[in-house]
Design a protein around this motif. Structure first.
Motif, PDB file in Angstrom:
ATOM      1  N   VAL A  10       0.822  -1.079  -0.172  1.00  0.00           N
ATOM      2  CA  VAL A  10       0.189  -0.284  -0.014  1.00  0.00           C
ATOM      3  C   VAL A  10       0.971   1.268   0.076  1.00  0.00           C
ATOM      4  O   VAL A  10       1.923   1.226   0.751  1.00  0.00           O
ATOM      5  CB  VAL A  10      -0.856   0.130   1.432  1.00  0.00           C
ATOM      6  CG1 VAL A  10      -2.084   1.044   1.229  1.00  0.00           C
ATOM      7  CG2 VAL A  10      -1.527  -1.096   1.405  1.00  0.00           C
ATOM      8  N   PRO A  11       0.441   2.206  -0.813  1.00  0.00           N
ATOM      9  CA  PRO A  11       1.142   3.598  -0.617  1.00  0.00           C
ATOM     10  C   PRO A  11       0.752   4.295   0.777  1.00  0.00           C
ATOM     11  O   PRO A  11      -0.180   3.805   1.254  1.00  0.00           O
ATOM     12  CB  PRO A  11       0.539   4.421  -1.989  1.00  0.00           C
ATOM     13  CG  PRO A  11      -0.136   3.499  -2.625  1.00  0.00           C
ATOM     14  CD  PRO A  11      -0.438   2.105  -1.856  1.00  0.00           C
ATOM     15  N   LYS A  12       2.023   4.731   1.175  1.00  0.00           N
ATOM     16  CA  LYS A  12       1.605   5.367   2.651  1.00  0.00           C
ATOM     17  C   LYS A  12       1.882   6.731   2.623  1.00  0.00           C
ATOM     18  O   LYS A  12       2.190   7.545   3.454  1.00  0.00           O
ATOM     19  CB  LYS A  12       2.974   4.858   3.431  1.00  0.00           C
ATOM     20  CG  LYS A  12       2.993   3.130   3.452  1.00  0.00           C
ATOM     21  CD  LYS A  12       2.319   2.624   4.384  1.00  0.00           C
ATOM     22  CE  LYS A  12       2.426   1.003   4.333  1.00  0.00           C
ATOM     23  NZ  LYS A  12       3.204   0.217   3.084  1.00  0.00           N
ATOM     24  N   GLU A  13       1.877   7.633   1.258  1.00  0.00           N
ATOM     25  CA  GLU A  13       2.112   9.063   0.946  1.00  0.00           C
ATOM     26  C   GLU A  13       0.839   9.517   0.756  1.00  0.00           C
ATOM     27  O   GLU A  13      -0.270   8.931   0.398  1.00  0.00           O
ATOM     28  CB  GLU A  13       3.281   9.322  -0.037  1.00  0.00           C
ATOM     29  CG  GLU A  13       4.684   8.516   0.556  1.00  0.00           C
ATOM     30  CD  GLU A  13       5.047   8.828   1.908  1.00  0.00           C
ATOM     31  OE1 GLU A  13       4.919   9.835   2.538  1.00  0.00           O
ATOM     32  OE2 GLU A  13       5.859   7.978   2.360  1.00  0.00           O
ATOM     33  N   ALA A  27       5.501  14.966   8.654  1.00  0.00           N
ATOM     34  CA  ALA A  27       5.035  14.365   9.942  1.00  0.00           C
ATOM     35  C   ALA A  27       4.232  12.869   9.482  1.00  0.00           C
ATOM     36  O   ALA A  27       3.918  12.516   8.148  1.00  0.00           O
ATOM     37  CB  ALA A  27       3.756  14.908  10.397  1.00  0.00           C
ATOM     38  N   ARG A  28       4.286  11.764  10.143  1.00  0.00           N
ATOM     39  CA  ARG A  28       3.523  10.562  10.115  1.00  0.00           C
ATOM     40  C   ARG A  28       2.876  10.231  11.116  1.00  0.00           C
ATOM     41  O   ARG A  28       2.632  10.759  12.102  1.00  0.00           O
ATOM     42  CB  ARG A  28       4.804   9.361  10.430  1.00  0.00           C
ATOM     43  CG  ARG A  28       6.080   9.718   9.291  1.00  0.00           C
ATOM     44  CD  ARG A  28       5.928  10.012   7.926  1.00  0.00           C
ATOM     45  NE  ARG A  28       5.463   8.549   7.449  1.00  0.00           N
ATOM     46  CZ  ARG A  28       5.284   8.086   5.989  1.00  0.00           C
ATOM     47  NH1 ARG A  28       5.348   9.398   5.116  1.00  0.00           N
ATOM     48  NH2 ARG A  28       5.066   7.231   5.628  1.00  0.00           N
ATOM     49  N   LEU A  29       1.709   9.356  10.734  1.00  0.00           N
ATOM     50  CA  LEU A  29       0.486   9.073  11.367  1.00  0.00           C
ATOM     51  C   LEU A  29       0.564   7.483  11.436  1.00  0.00           C
ATOM     52  O   LEU A  29       0.665   6.871  10.614  1.00  0.00           O
ATOM     53  CB  LEU A  29      -0.738   9.587  10.710  1.00  0.00           C
ATOM     54  CG  LEU A  29      -2.182   8.868  10.885  1.00  0.00           C
ATOM     55  CD1 LEU A  29      -2.606   9.071  12.182  1.00  0.00           C
ATOM     56  CD2 LEU A  29      -3.040   9.466   9.754  1.00  0.00           C
ATOM     57  N   ALA A  44       1.625   9.252   5.892  1.00  0.00           N
ATOM     58  CA  ALA A  44       1.882  10.742   5.767  1.00  0.00           C
ATOM     59  C   ALA A  44       0.741  11.289   6.730  1.00  0.00           C
ATOM     60  O   ALA A  44      -0.335  11.044   6.555  1.00  0.00           O
ATOM     61  CB  ALA A  44       1.916  11.282   4.513  1.00  0.00           C
ATOM     62  N   ASP A  45       0.933  12.447   7.538  1.00  0.00           N
ATOM     63  CA  ASP A  45       0.181  13.196   8.229  1.00  0.00           C
ATOM     64  C   ASP A  45       0.078  14.572   7.902  1.00  0.00           C
ATOM     65  O   ASP A  45       1.118  15.319   8.246  1.00  0.00           O
ATOM     66  CB  ASP A  45       0.662  12.932   9.853  1.00  0.00           C
ATOM     67  CG  ASP A  45      -0.483  13.791  10.701  1.00  0.00           C
ATOM     68  OD1 ASP A  45      -1.477  13.888  10.211  1.00  0.00           O
ATOM     69  OD2 ASP A  45       0.081  13.548  11.883  1.00  0.00           O
ATOM     70  N   THR A 211      -4.464  12.105   3.886  1.00  0.00           N
ATOM     71  CA  THR A 211      -4.370  11.527   5.292  1.00  0.00           C
ATOM     72  C   THR A 211      -3.818  12.568   6.428  1.00  0.00           C
ATOM     73  O   THR A 211      -2.802  13.112   6.313  1.00  0.00           O
ATOM     74  CB  THR A 211      -4.026  10.212   5.416  1.00  0.00           C
ATOM     75  OG1 THR A 211      -2.150  10.175   4.931  1.00  0.00           O
ATOM     76  CG2 THR A 211      -4.454   9.001   4.317  1.00  0.00           C
ATOM     77  N   THR A 212      -4.598  12.502   7.598  1.00  0.00           N
ATOM     78  CA  THR A 212      -4.178  13.451   8.605  1.00  0.00           C
ATOM     79  C   THR A 212      -4.761  12.975  10.133  1.00  0.00           C
ATOM     80  O   THR A 212      -5.667  12.345  10.096  1.00  0.00           O
ATOM     81  CB  THR A 212      -4.711  14.859   8.290  1.00  0.00           C
ATOM     82  OG1 THR A 212      -4.355  15.650   9.314  1.00  0.00           O
ATOM     83  CG2 THR A 212      -6.223  14.877   8.316  1.00  0.00           C
ATOM     84  N   SER A 213      -3.857  13.329  11.047  1.00  0.00           N
ATOM     85  CA  SER A 213      -4.396  12.972  12.274  1.00  0.00           C
ATOM     86  C   SER A 213      -5.045  14.387  12.705  1.00  0.00           C
ATOM     87  O   SER A 213      -5.595  14.254  14.092  1.00  0.00           O
ATOM     88  CB  SER A 213      -3.215  12.934  13.317  1.00  0.00           C
ATOM     89  OG  SER A 213      -2.326  14.188  13.380  1.00  0.00           O
ATOM     90  N   HIS A 214      -5.063  15.315  12.327  1.00  0.00           N
ATOM     91  CA  HIS A 214      -6.205  16.500  12.717  1.00  0.00           C
ATOM     92  C   HIS A 214      -6.926  17.156  11.609  1.00  0.00           C
ATOM     93  O   HIS A 214      -6.812  18.071  10.936  1.00  0.00           O
ATOM     94  CB  HIS A 214      -4.956  17.879  13.261  1.00  0.00           C
ATOM     95  CG  HIS A 214      -3.639  17.570  12.705  1.00  0.00           C
ATOM     96  ND1 HIS A 214      -2.749  16.836  12.885  1.00  0.00           N
ATOM     97  CD2 HIS A 214      -3.163  18.682  11.961  1.00  0.00           C
ATOM     98  CE1 HIS A 214      -1.652  16.960  12.092  1.00  0.00           C
ATOM     99  NE2 HIS A 214      -2.003  18.310  11.608  1.00  0.00           N
ATOM    100  N   ALA A 215      -8.016  16.171  11.587  1.00  0.00           N
ATOM    101  CA  ALA A 215      -8.987  16.618  10.530  1.00  0.00           C
ATOM    102  C   ALA A 215      -9.387  17.991  10.282  1.00  0.00           C
ATOM    103  O   ALA A 215      -9.465  18.626   9.359  1.00  0.00           O
ATOM    104  CB  ALA A 215     -10.162  15.424  10.537  1.00  0.00           C
TER     105      ALA A 215
END
Ligand code: NAP
Length: 484
Positions: A10-13, A27-29, A44-45, A211-215
């Motif tokens: 799976v791509p992770k970016e 940043a990473r999530l 990626a975050d 993709t993000t941890s702070h929507a």
């Protein structure tokens, strides 16, 4: 494929303008396995600048994608459908790893999700307008349907692929470009889908994934940007209300698929075996973590005790475990917060006098497991009846008359799904008409169907996904008056 092969593939970016790139901050999530609480991988975050870059890419691609021949838009969707078919097992494993559902259920979701790509590949060539003579005969009236423009699509963790394709399918078919923001717990299925759509020939910039941890912080600036033309959101009513208000600042087109509190009614004339079979699905599909999940079970007094006893016996046979374990029937809940909330609701019901027929608590050990639970003698004001449970808990309340059952079912701020079990046709139609919901399952526990309009009324939202209606959410009607 093994778990690590599936994860490695799976791509992770972030997927922006046709390229995979890390968050600008670096940043990473972390993505976690809910069955063990252990990390699976990192993606990626994104920050605000990444989201704006994604919107810029969607905006830049809009004119060309909107003008792309509908047949070719449909064929890209169809190619993605074929690719997903070939990769069903791998996608199911990925989904099971990040979300927890069993492989059987994950395969079911991949098929359901993929069917939206097929359905909308067919709808892409059926976008129609009209031509008519004005009533006074002095003009001609032409209407056309055009893509709304760049969309922000926000999806929840409970159906990581299907909640995406139910929006992405019609948006692509209609000729819209988009920024997709999946839930932080389950970004992997969406990233895999981005890769597949790209392999299917989707031009760069049409689909962008952030993709993000702070929507909130990351998507908020998009609402101030005139390039954004539509929001489609699936998630909780609480967040939906907030985003609907925000979207109105710029009068965006909005679709809202929000929370539910479905009542399931079993009348004394119902086929009890069928009702129990279907209730198992309506309640336990996705471990109860579905907006359509049967949240309140109202059963006619003469059959209530037998129904509860047999349902509890069925639930006791279920095997809990890691979704990817082939013996598993019921996986973990998504996280500790969700598991603890479910237990709070059960404890509240028991404190108010409910009887626990089976289950009633979490499992010890790693992972966020909750035992399938049946409660009887549940008091009317119990939180388990008034709030969305999102867990494998079936509270049963008995009723005496049809009018009482309907009144109880409608006594909620939500209006997504209702279930009716009866063998009396007149009653079936009366109750289906009287339920204040967007959908009704009649002698059926899982009525969701790609070819039917999915959506709610009241605090469950507005707009429809799937069916002939689904594509309309992504089209604007333009009228051209012609003097003759
Ligand atoms: P949620 O907390 O509302 O989150 C849904 C999505 O919104 C996630 O991607 C989340 O991102 C994002 N989000 C949260 N706060 C945001 C903000 N301030 N601005 C922008 N985005 C924000 O819901 P959930 O817990 O993931 O999902 C469960 C809910 O979805 C339930 O209520 C269920 O009934 C509902 N649901 C409805 C349907 C339907 O079709 N009606 C279907 C499935 C689920 P993060 O996760 O990264 O925070």
């Amino acid at each position: 494929m093994t778990e690590s092969e599936v994860l490695n593939d799976v791509p992770k970016e972030l997927f922006i303008a046709g390229a995979w790139r890390p968050a600008s901050s670096g940043a990473r999530l972390e993505v976690e396995d809910p069955a063990t609480g252990q990390p699976l991988c990192e993606v990626a975050d994104a920050g605000e600048a990444d989201a704006l870059a994604a919107l810029a890419a969607a905006h830049d691609a809009q004119a060309a994608w909107g003008a792309h021949p509908p047949r070719e838009r449909g064929e890209i969707l169809r190619r993605a459908f074929e690719l997903i078919n070939e990769r069903t097992d791998e996608l199911a494993m990925l989904m099971s790893l990040e979300m927890g559902k069993s492989l059987v259920e994950a395969r079911g979701e991949v098929a359901y999700a993929n069917d939206f790509l097929r359905w909308f590949s067919e709808e892409a060539v059926r976008i129609r307008g009209s031509y008519s003579v004005s009533p006074n005969g002095k003009a001609r009236l032409l209407t056309m349907r055009q893509p709304v423009g760049p969309c922000l699509l926000i999806t929840p963790w409970n159906f990581p692929l299907a909640m995406g394709t139910r929006k992405i399918g019609p948006a692509l078919a209609a000729g819209c470009t988009m920024v997709v923001k999946p839930a932080k717990q389950t970004p992997l299925s969406m990233l895999a889908l981005g890769q597949i759509l790209s392999q299917a020939g989707l031009p760069a910039g049409v689909l962008n994934i952030v993709t993000t941890s702070h929507a909130g912080a990351v998507t908020d600036p998009l609402f101030d940007d005139p390039r954004l033309r539509k929001l489609s959101f699936t998630g909780s009513t609480e967040v939906g209300r907030l985003l609907a208000r925000r979207a109105m600042d710029r009068v965006l087109r909005v679709s809202m698929e929000l929370g539910g509190n479905a009542a399931l009614l079993v009348f004394e004339d119902a086929d009890l075996e069928l009702a129990i079979d279907q209730t198992m699905m309506a309640k336990l599909r996705n471990m109860g973590e579905a907006c359509t999940s049967a949240n309140r079970l109202y059963v006619a007094a003469p059959v209530a005790e037998e129904f509860a006893r047999r349902l509890a016996a069925r639930m006791e046979q279920l095997r809990l475990g890691r979704g990817v374990d082939p013996d598993t029937d019921v996986g973990p809940l998504i996280d500790a917060i969700q598991r603890d909330k479910v237990h709070e609701l059960v404890t509240d019901a028991v404190d108010r006098g409910a009887t626990v027929l089976t289950g009633g608590g979490p499992l010890e050990g790693p992972g966020y497991f909750y035992r399938p639970t049946v409660l009887t003698h549940v008091a009317d004001q119990s939180r388990v009846l008034t709030e969305e449970i999102f867990g494998p808990v079936a509270p049963i309340v008995s009723f005496d008359t049809e009018a009482e059952a309907i009144a109880k079912a409608n006594d909620t701020e939500y209006g997504l799904m209702g279930y009716v079990f009866t063998s009396d046709l007149g009653r079936a139609l009366r109750v289906a008409e009287a339920l204040d919901t967007g959908m009704v399952g009649l002698n059926q526990g899982v009525p969701s169907n790609t070819a039917a309009p999915f959506g709610g009324v009241k605090q469950s939202g507005f707009g429809r996904e799937g069916g002939a209606e689904g594509i309309e959410e992504y089209l604007s009607v333009k009228y051209v008056g012609i003097g003759v």
